[in-house]
Design a protein around this motif. Sequence first.
Motif, PDB file in Angstrom:
ATOM      1  N   LEU A  82       0.807  -1.211   0.000  1.00  0.00           N
ATOM      2  CA  LEU A  82       0.000   0.000   0.000  1.00  0.00           C
ATOM      3  C   LEU A  82       0.842   1.263   0.000  1.00  0.00           C
ATOM      4  O   LEU A  82       1.892   1.314   0.643  1.00  0.00           O
ATOM      5  N   ASP A  83       0.361   2.260  -0.705  1.00  0.00           N
ATOM      6  CA  ASP A  83       0.993   3.576  -0.700  1.00  0.00           C
ATOM      7  C   ASP A  83       0.293   4.454   0.319  1.00  0.00           C
ATOM      8  O   ASP A  83      -0.916   4.348   0.511  1.00  0.00           O
ATOM      9  N   GLY A  84       1.028   5.341   0.929  1.00  0.00           N
ATOM     10  CA  GLY A  84       0.448   6.350   1.811  1.00  0.00           C
ATOM     11  C   GLY A  84       0.049   5.812   3.162  1.00  0.00           C
ATOM     12  O   GLY A  84      -0.272   4.641   3.323  1.00  0.00           O
ATOM     13  N   PRO A  85       0.055   6.692   4.151  1.00  0.00           N
ATOM     14  CA  PRO A  85      -0.231   6.280   5.527  1.00  0.00           C
ATOM     15  C   PRO A  85      -1.703   6.276   5.911  1.00  0.00           C
ATOM     16  O   PRO A  85      -2.069   5.741   6.941  1.00  0.00           O
ATOM     17  N   VAL A  86      -2.563   6.893   5.101  1.00  0.00           N
ATOM     18  CA  VAL A  86      -3.956   7.085   5.521  1.00  0.00           C
ATOM     19  C   VAL A  86      -4.722   5.761   5.499  1.00  0.00           C
ATOM     20  O   VAL A  86      -4.742   5.053   4.492  1.00  0.00           O
ATOM     21  N   HIS A  87      -5.303   5.447   6.641  1.00  0.00           N
ATOM     22  CA  HIS A  87      -6.146   4.250   6.813  1.00  0.00           C
ATOM     23  C   HIS A  87      -5.443   2.965   6.375  1.00  0.00           C
ATOM     24  O   HIS A  87      -6.033   2.096   5.744  1.00  0.00           O
ATOM     25  N   ARG A  88      -4.191   2.848   6.748  1.00  0.00           N
ATOM     26  CA  ARG A  88      -3.405   1.670   6.357  1.00  0.00           C
ATOM     27  C   ARG A  88      -3.990   0.379   6.929  1.00  0.00           C
ATOM     28  O   ARG A  88      -4.002  -0.645   6.260  1.00  0.00           O
ATOM     29  N   THR A  89      -4.467   0.424   8.158  1.00  0.00           N
ATOM     30  CA  THR A  89      -5.008  -0.797   8.766  1.00  0.00           C
ATOM     31  C   THR A  89      -6.246  -1.269   8.016  1.00  0.00           C
ATOM     32  O   THR A  89      -6.328  -2.437   7.621  1.00  0.00           O
ATOM     33  N   LEU A  90      -7.211  -0.380   7.806  1.00  0.00           N
ATOM     34  CA  LEU A  90      -8.429  -0.773   7.083  1.00  0.00           C
ATOM     35  C   LEU A  90      -8.079  -1.222   5.670  1.00  0.00           C
ATOM     36  O   LEU A  90      -8.553  -2.259   5.205  1.00  0.00           O
ATOM     37  N   ARG A  91      -7.240  -0.469   4.986  1.00  0.00           N
ATOM     38  CA  ARG A  91      -6.877  -0.828   3.620  1.00  0.00           C
ATOM     39  C   ARG A  91      -6.149  -2.175   3.581  1.00  0.00           C
ATOM     40  O   ARG A  91      -6.350  -2.963   2.667  1.00  0.00           O
ATOM     41  N   SER A  92      -5.314  -2.450   4.576  1.00  0.00           N
ATOM     42  CA  SER A  92      -4.611  -3.745   4.585  1.00  0.00           C
ATOM     43  C   SER A  92      -5.571  -4.895   4.865  1.00  0.00           C
ATOM     44  O   SER A  92      -5.442  -5.974   4.292  1.00  0.00           O
ATOM     45  N   ILE A  93      -6.565  -4.661   5.719  1.00  0.00           N
ATOM     46  CA  ILE A  93      -7.576  -5.695   5.987  1.00  0.00           C
ATOM     47  C   ILE A  93      -8.347  -5.995   4.710  1.00  0.00           C
ATOM     48  O   ILE A  93      -8.533  -7.163   4.337  1.00  0.00           O
ATOM     49  N   LEU A  94      -8.784  -4.956   4.017  1.00  0.00           N
ATOM     50  CA  LEU A  94      -9.558  -5.144   2.794  1.00  0.00           C
ATOM     51  C   LEU A  94      -8.706  -5.765   1.691  1.00  0.00           C
ATOM     52  O   LEU A  94      -9.187  -6.615   0.940  1.00  0.00           O
TER      53      LEU A  94
END
Length: 196
Positions: A82-94
């Motif tokens: 993933l790029d960028g720090p915003v909502h990394r946890t949610l984006r990694s889960i999805l």
Amino acid sequence: MRRPKPAPGSPNTRDQILDAAQRVAAKRGAGHVTLDAVAQESGLSKGGVLYHFPNKDALINGMLERLLAQNTAAQERAIKTLDGPVHRTLRSILTARQAEHRDLNPDVAMAVLAAAAEKPQLLDPMRAHIRQRYAQLAAEDQARQAPQQDLDLVLLMLAAADGLLFQDLLALSPLTPDHKERLNRRLLELTEELLS
């Protein structure tokens, strides 16, 4: 006669037992995951299984802990893409839920859920995992000083993803695999659109 030690790279005895439990769940159904069936499937004595898992609850707990560890590993692999720090946890889960990253064995999940129907406390590790995940999501939003509605939206996106996952695990979804995959990708896109 002593059994030889596992060769390097081969699963240890604990993993062999958990693998056998997965095979029992897949072949015979979640309700048939017993210590006797797992001993037979693993090729170990019942005493050998009992050494690592003193009862069925411990075996189910071992299956759940390994499932959670695999899920965490998939999420950690996803976060690296993933790029960028915003909502990394949610984006990694999805991201980890997408087919190319998914490492969830539905037989294990069903065995755990079947056992938890009789003993809800068996899901305590899952509850702790979910609480930790929610705390992490909240901490990310707090660090960004995001408004409360951002966290609400994050939690709604996660709930939608969890709903798709549980429908799939319980064989309730009327959707084709391609359609489910499109919905998972759309959730990730919405996350990036609405929460950036």
